[in-house]
Write an enzyme that holds these catalytic residues in place. Structure first.
Site, PDB file in Angstrom:
ATOM      1  N   CYS A 179       0.731  -1.221  -0.074  1.00  0.00           N
ATOM      2  CA  CYS A 179      -0.205  -0.008  -0.068  1.00  0.00           C
ATOM      3  C   CYS A 179       0.743   1.244   0.068  1.00  0.00           C
ATOM      4  O   CYS A 179       0.666   2.024  -0.928  1.00  0.00           O
ATOM      5  CB  CYS A 179      -1.112   0.030   1.149  1.00  0.00           C
ATOM      6  SG  CYS A 179      -1.924  -1.294   1.102  1.00  0.00           S
TER       7      CYS A 179
HETATM    8  N1  LIG Z   1      -2.281  -6.297   1.877  1.00  0.00           N
HETATM    9  C1  LIG Z   1      -3.067  -5.112   2.586  1.00  0.00           C
HETATM   10  O1  LIG Z   1      -2.727  -5.045   3.918  1.00  0.00           O
HETATM   11  C2  LIG Z   1      -3.960  -4.055   2.172  1.00  0.00           C
HETATM   12  C3  LIG Z   1      -4.737  -3.250   2.787  1.00  0.00           C
HETATM   13  C4  LIG Z   1      -5.593  -2.334   2.166  1.00  0.00           C
HETATM   14  C5  LIG Z   1      -5.944  -2.332   0.926  1.00  0.00           C
HETATM   15  N2  LIG Z   1      -5.175  -3.346   0.046  1.00  0.00           N
HETATM   16  C6  LIG Z   1      -5.472  -3.252  -1.307  1.00  0.00           C
HETATM   17  O2  LIG Z   1      -6.307  -4.335  -1.610  1.00  0.00           O
HETATM   18  C7  LIG Z   1      -6.163  -4.947  -2.875  1.00  0.00           C
HETATM   19  C8  LIG Z   1      -5.859  -6.215  -2.676  1.00  0.00           C
HETATM   20  O3  LIG Z   1      -4.549  -6.483  -1.715  1.00  0.00           O
HETATM   21  P1  LIG Z   1      -4.051  -7.742  -1.285  1.00  0.00           P
HETATM   22  O4  LIG Z   1      -3.169  -7.299  -0.488  1.00  0.00           O
HETATM   23  O5  LIG Z   1      -5.335  -8.559  -0.689  1.00  0.00           O
HETATM   24  O6  LIG Z   1      -3.619  -8.321  -2.597  1.00  0.00           O
HETATM   25  P2  LIG Z   1      -3.138 -10.050  -2.652  1.00  0.00           P
HETATM   26  O7  LIG Z   1      -1.970 -10.217  -3.838  1.00  0.00           O
HETATM   27  O8  LIG Z   1      -2.882 -10.511  -1.230  1.00  0.00           O
HETATM   28  O9  LIG Z   1      -4.401 -10.852  -3.106  1.00  0.00           O
HETATM   29  C9  LIG Z   1      -4.936 -10.671  -4.342  1.00  0.00           C
HETATM   30  C10 LIG Z   1      -5.764 -11.855  -4.936  1.00  0.00           C
HETATM   31  O10 LIG Z   1      -6.307 -11.592  -6.078  1.00  0.00           O
HETATM   32  C11 LIG Z   1      -6.111 -12.320  -7.026  1.00  0.00           C
HETATM   33  N3  LIG Z   1      -6.343 -12.069  -8.336  1.00  0.00           N
HETATM   34  C12 LIG Z   1      -5.781 -11.302  -9.144  1.00  0.00           C
HETATM   35  N4  LIG Z   1      -6.099 -11.097 -10.197  1.00  0.00           N
HETATM   36  C13 LIG Z   1      -7.630 -11.600 -10.058  1.00  0.00           C
HETATM   37  C14 LIG Z   1      -8.875 -11.624 -10.911  1.00  0.00           C
HETATM   38  N5  LIG Z   1      -8.809 -10.975 -12.136  1.00  0.00           N
HETATM   39  N6  LIG Z   1      -9.901 -12.249 -10.527  1.00  0.00           N
HETATM   40  C15 LIG Z   1      -9.702 -12.895  -9.360  1.00  0.00           C
HETATM   41  N7  LIG Z   1      -8.725 -12.912  -8.508  1.00  0.00           N
HETATM   42  C16 LIG Z   1      -7.663 -12.168  -8.965  1.00  0.00           C
HETATM   43  C17 LIG Z   1      -4.854 -12.965  -6.647  1.00  0.00           C
HETATM   44  O11 LIG Z   1      -4.359 -14.548  -7.278  1.00  0.00           O
HETATM   45  C18 LIG Z   1      -4.495 -12.897  -5.359  1.00  0.00           C
HETATM   46  O12 LIG Z   1      -5.125 -14.068  -4.603  1.00  0.00           O
HETATM   47  C19 LIG Z   1      -5.102  -4.018  -3.383  1.00  0.00           C
HETATM   48  O13 LIG Z   1      -5.610  -2.884  -4.030  1.00  0.00           O
HETATM   49  C20 LIG Z   1      -4.355  -3.562  -2.265  1.00  0.00           C
HETATM   50  O14 LIG Z   1      -3.835  -2.175  -2.463  1.00  0.00           O
HETATM   51  C21 LIG Z   1      -4.243  -4.096   0.597  1.00  0.00           C
END
Ligand SMILES: NC(=O)c1ccc[n+]([C@@H]2O[C@H](COP(=O)([O-])OP(=O)(O)OC[C@H]3O[C@@H](n4cnc5c(N)ncnc54)[C@H](O)[C@@H]3O)[C@@H](O)[C@H]2O)c1
Length: 473
Positions: free
Chosen positions: A292
């Site tokens: 992030c």
């Molecule tokens: N990690 C954090 O602490 C956090 C906190 C707040 C916001 N975010 C935001 O949340 C969002 C997700 O982040 P995350 O950390 O969960 O990512 P992550 O990489 O842990 O998980 C994302 C998942 O989405 C899947 N994916 C990718 N493309 C896809 C598609 N087209 N259809 C279905 N699944 C798909 C991936 O295989 C993966 O399992 C991002 O925008 C991130 O900036 C993350």
């Protein structure tokens, strides 16, 4: 894509009035817990909200492109350790959760929570590829009258101007045939509050969408905060993360300025932190990591500049933080030079590759840039991290496969420098300081840095240090 034979049936307990509008029908079914919630993207954000929805009594269909992750979840194995080893088993045992790669099964869902990655592309511009892919899937398959909530962090206006047109292109009308909202995830890995306990912002692209999205989250989380629009919810998430990025950049820059002035930044932080108001402590480090804070300022800057506004401070903060690994490696080189050594041929032990203390998350960790830059300068680099037993070589371009080395006395005594990159509580830094010849400390673990963010185990310089030097960097 696999095709799973079973389906999550959420229609059987419906007793809604026959003439109910799509809005009334969905609100009624949320109340009855008879909606099927699809969670797209089963990662750090998707899995906790999946658990919250399952615990609230909803059936959840998890959809992910990663077949191995889907298979693991269906087998009861949790792919992300910090969420708890038993999470996936618990979800499976409720009988209300199933994971799939088959996007056609979105036809079973009445609500979809989109939690897919929003990275930067090679030019540091927003890459909404995964969001667009899921929007296409939902446009094709989501049930009529369904709800779509985007939770991926993105620039203000994405939900309204990217998601809605894609959903409406399939012939639906937003606010009538499909309801659309944004609700950011605010969880921070390693903290004890989570998707359920942190107040949840929810903003709809119209009134009905906001109302329905709030109703869904109210069933699953402790507190829902309705905000004026999806744009406000998107912008609030970016403000929160830019606030951190800017303050961390400021303290990183001031660290270098204080150093030039002969003042220790940790002493300054301790002094300033005694002010009971108007000051929040942020601590310097070797750069930013995670999904992030290194990314979000660039999303905001890109959107602001595209709209003709300036985002100089936010962009600069991102750049200052990104340059920190170079500054730190220069510092290691300078410290070695005092012993007539160079980085070329030096053996350096990097302590910590997770981007935060006491977790195993290595995404975007500055330790990789440190390792890469040290090796580019000719150093031989090992790492030790009690939470990250091995690197696969896929974490960072230019950082090859390797395993965490033991932190034994012989190794500590033999290496030319120890670079403290992450302040894991499980590492005995005082012992390292007793044995190693040179320690470059980017976290203040040997100078009293004790902020909650860094979990530093010591305050003050430990007693009984060996003859080695400790360099604050
Ligand atoms: N990690 C954090 O602490 C956090 C906190 C707040 C916001 N975010 C935001 O949340 C969002 C997700 O982040 P995350 O950390 O969960 O990512 P992550 O990489 O842990 O998980 C994302 C998942 O989405 C899947 N994916 C990718 N493309 C896809 C598609 N087209 N259809 C279905 N699944 C798909 C991936 O295989 C993966 O399992 C991002 O925008 C991130 O900036 C993350």
């Amino acid at each position: 894509m696999s095709s799973d034979s079973t389906s999550v049936d959420s229609t059987s307990v419906d007793d809604a009035p026959a003439d109910a509008s799509p809005r009334e029908l969905l609100l009624h079914r949320i109340e009855q817990r008879s909606v099927c919630v699809a969670v797209l993207g089963l990662g750090h954000v998707g899995l906790p909200i999946t658990a919250a929805m399952v615990d609230a009594g909803f059936r959840v269909l998890g959809v992910d492109v990663d077949a191995a992750r889907v298979a693991a979840l269906n087998a009861g194995a949790t792919p992300l350790r910090h969420l708890g080893e038993d999470l996936a088993r618990r979800l499976r045992d409720t009988g209300r959760f199933e994971a799939t790669t088959d996007t056609a099964r979105l036809a079973e869902a009445d609500a979809a929570l989109v939690c897919v990655p929003t990275p930067l592309d090679a030019e540091r511009q927003p890459d909404l590829g995964a969001v667009r892919a899921t929007a296409g899937d939902l446009a094709r398959h989501l049930r009529p009258g369904g709800l779509v909530v985007l939770s991926s962090t993105t620039w203000p206006g994405t939900t309204r101007s990217v998601l809605v047109p894609m959903l409406e292109a399939a012939g639906r009308r937003c606010g009538t045939d499909v309801f659309v909202a944004f609700s950011p995830e605010r969880a921070d890995p390693g903290r004890h509050d989570d998707a359920v306990t942190i107040p949840r912002l929810v903003g709809g692209v119209d009134e009905a969408s906001g109302e329905i999205a709030c109703a869904l989250y109210r069933a699953a989380v402790r507190e829902v905060v309705p905000v004026a629009s999806a744009d406000v919810a998107e912008a609030a998430k970016l403000l929160e993360n830019c606030y951190r990025a800017v303050n961390i950049a400021m303290v990183n820059e001031l660290k270098l300025a204080f150093e030039a002035l002969g003042v220790d930044v940790w002493d300054v932080l301790d002094a300033a932190s005694t002010k009971p108001f108007g000051f929040q402590r942020f601590e310097p480090g070797p750069g930013l990591g995670g999904h992030c804070i290194p990314v979000d300022p660039f999303y905001l800057a890109w959107a602001a500049e595209r709209a003709g506004a300036s985002a100089r401070l936010v962009r600069l903060a991102g750049e200052i933080n990104q340059e920190m690994p170079e500054r730190i490696v220069e510092r290691v080189g300078a410290a070695l030079a005092e012993d007539d050594r160079t980085l070329e041929g030096a053996s350096v032990l990097v302590l910590g590759v997770a981007y935060k203390p006491d977790i195993d998350d290595v995404r975007g960790s500055p330790s990789f840039a440190l390792i890469h830059l040290l090796e580019q300068a000719g150093a031989k680099v090992d790492y030790h991290d009690p939470h990250v037993p091995r690197l696969t070589g896929r974490e960072h371009e230019g950082v090859a496969v390797r395993a965490s080395v033991e932190l034994d006395d012989a190794r500590l005594a033999a290496c030319d420098a120890v670079l403290v990159a992450t302040a894991h509580a499980a590492v005995d830094h005082a012992r390292v300081a007793r044995i190693a010849r040179l320690i470059v400390d980017t976290r203040g673990v040997l100078r009293g840095g004790s902020g909650p963010e860094h979990g530093s185990p010591e305050r003050g310089r430990p007693d009984g240090l060996g003859p080695g030097r400790i360099v604050s960097a």
